[in-house]
Design an enzyme around this catalytic site. Sequence first.
Site, PDB file in Angstrom:
ATOM      1  N   LYS A  89     -18.212  54.178 -22.372  1.00 16.39           N
ATOM      2  CA  LYS A  89     -17.100  53.210 -23.217  1.00 16.39           C
ATOM      3  C   LYS A  89     -17.935  52.768 -24.552  1.00 16.39           C
ATOM      4  O   LYS A  89     -17.325  52.436 -25.385  1.00 16.39           O
ATOM      5  CB  LYS A  89     -16.706  52.041 -22.340  1.00 16.39           C
ATOM      6  CG  LYS A  89     -15.396  52.299 -21.399  1.00 16.39           C
ATOM      7  CD  LYS A  89     -14.788  51.246 -21.093  1.00 16.39           C
ATOM      8  CE  LYS A  89     -13.493  51.286 -20.276  1.00 16.39           C
ATOM      9  NZ  LYS A  89     -13.768  51.934 -19.083  1.00 16.39           N
ATOM     10  N   GLU A 111      -8.745  44.002 -26.023  1.00 17.83           N
ATOM     11  CA  GLU A 111      -8.005  43.275 -24.626  1.00 17.83           C
ATOM     12  C   GLU A 111      -8.626  44.082 -23.502  1.00 17.83           C
ATOM     13  O   GLU A 111      -9.191  45.093 -23.844  1.00 17.83           O
ATOM     14  CB  GLU A 111      -6.825  43.465 -24.792  1.00 17.83           C
ATOM     15  CG  GLU A 111      -6.213  44.925 -24.044  1.00 17.83           C
ATOM     16  CD  GLU A 111      -6.376  46.039 -25.023  1.00 17.83           C
ATOM     17  OE1 GLU A 111      -6.194  46.035 -26.143  1.00 17.83           O
ATOM     18  OE2 GLU A 111      -6.821  47.181 -24.385  1.00 17.83           O
ATOM     19  N   SER A 377     -18.666  59.868 -15.837  1.00 17.21           N
ATOM     20  CA  SER A 377     -18.266  58.724 -16.746  1.00 17.21           C
ATOM     21  C   SER A 377     -18.962  57.291 -16.643  1.00 17.21           C
ATOM     22  O   SER A 377     -19.205  56.721 -17.592  1.00 17.21           O
ATOM     23  CB  SER A 377     -16.533  58.360 -16.907  1.00 17.21           C
ATOM     24  OG  SER A 377     -16.157  58.091 -15.550  1.00 17.21           O
TER      25      SER A 377
HETATM   26  C1  LIG Z   1     -13.017  52.917 -18.256  1.00 14.72           C
HETATM   27  C2  LIG Z   1     -13.606  53.848 -17.401  1.00 14.72           C
HETATM   28  C3  LIG Z   1     -12.779  55.067 -17.298  1.00 14.72           C
HETATM   29  C4  LIG Z   1     -11.454  55.381 -17.800  1.00 14.72           C
HETATM   30  O1  LIG Z   1     -11.101  55.347 -19.069  1.00 14.72           O
HETATM   31  P1  LIG Z   1     -10.867  56.581 -19.922  1.00 14.72           P
HETATM   32  O2  LIG Z   1     -10.513  55.956 -21.137  1.00 14.72           O
HETATM   33  O3  LIG Z   1      -9.764  57.248 -19.348  1.00 14.72           O
HETATM   34  O4  LIG Z   1     -12.157  57.315 -19.894  1.00 14.72           O
HETATM   35  C5  LIG Z   1     -13.497  55.989 -16.413  1.00 14.72           C
HETATM   36  N1  LIG Z   1     -14.599  56.042 -16.061  1.00 14.72           N
HETATM   37  C6  LIG Z   1     -15.339  54.902 -16.246  1.00 14.72           C
HETATM   38  C7  LIG Z   1     -16.643  54.560 -15.714  1.00 14.72           C
HETATM   39  C8  LIG Z   1     -14.737  53.654 -17.042  1.00 14.72           C
HETATM   40  O5  LIG Z   1     -15.248  52.474 -16.923  1.00 14.72           O
END
Ligand SMILES: *Cc1c(COP(=O)(O)O)cnc(C)c1O
Length: 393
Positions: A89, A111, A377
């Site tokens: 993020k 938000e 992610s």
């Molecule tokens: C917020 C988050 C997501 C989902 O958000 P996307 O916008 O779909 O990428 C996925 N993995 C993690 C670790 C997150 O913090």
Amino acid sequence: MKYNIDEKGYYGEFGGAFIPEMLYPNVEELRQKYLQIMHESSFQKEFHQLLKDYVGRPSPLYFASRLSEKHGCKIYLKREDLNHTGAHKVNNTIGQILMAKKLGKTRIIAETGAGQHGVATATVCALMGIECVVYMGEIDIARQAPNVARMKMLGAEVRPALSGSRTLKDATNEAIRDWINNPVDTHYIIGSAIGPHPYPDMVTRFQSVISEEIKWQLQEKEGRENPDYVVACIGGGSNAAGTYYHFLDNPEVGIIAVEAAGKGINSGESAATSALGKIGIIHGCKTMLMQTNDGQITEPYSISAGLDYPGVGPMHSHLHASGRADFYSATDDEAMKAGLELSQLEGIIPAIESGHALAVFEHKKFRSEDVVVISLSGRGDKDLNTYIEYFKL
Ligand SMILES: *Cc1c(COP(=O)(O)O)cnc(C)c1O
């Protein structure tokens, strides 16, 4: 077929800017200037410098040999979990805070639902010394105490949304109201590849550093830039959009999206938008979302807070409708199991969101020669309590 955004802000039939009249000047200013600013060399220089020295990029592309052996193909993990603040993020919030500065803005609003985007926003506001107000549903504030504490420690003001179901969509309404009232000095940082045009495209471009790196990293490791598949979990779709971006027009690269099936697609407790959703308008754009027959947005559910969103970004709706991407959905149980498996095979505890991407192997069998790149992610520290309860650790 074109998979990227067109001049009007649409991916196929999805996207656009469906916003209240009063918000038009804010969004229009951004729309007119975002590409030009992003292409300025001073912007690029500062963005990449911060990604390197502050975020810690490039994130490694790691060949997971034990996981590969287990699943019978060549698996690479794109380690967004190693970024500062623990997920992808921050790539977007770094980009947007620089954008806000170039636009002359002195105040940031955002938000947040689970609080992850709020923390990523509060982080870059601290970095730049800019005032930060994060709207969060009152229920979410109670559920996500550690992230609320992080935001406060980083100097942000967390304002509770007290109306409606007191969760994400109410926080979004509050943020939009704030932006309407403060059009000149305030920039609204949206946290995923959603929102009115140009947000989905802007967020995607900031996150596209992920696939930009994958290309040269894979060239080094495999002697080719293109994997056979890229895999990512989808909440709103930003880590996925960044992972896919530089491969969208390479038909030889298979694109795989994994959504959260929660307790099962037909359980009434899920966030599997592509399976259950219909076209509608959410967060200012036309896209697939989960709704009742009379158009009320359905309350989503997933064990992972980051996938607990009732829509997907317009790029992903188009990738789904056009057949360019294959969509699967993983249940809570499959994602948790995949998270435990990665922990024990590779010594990496993933975010439960990322566990959904890793659960792709429950749904698809790859060939032994396939090179499969998975977006890891985020890291699992934030999810430790959920893991403890689930596995009775
Ligand atoms: C917020 C988050 C997501 C989902 O958000 P996307 O916008 O779909 O990428 C996925 N993995 C993690 C670790 C997150 O913090």
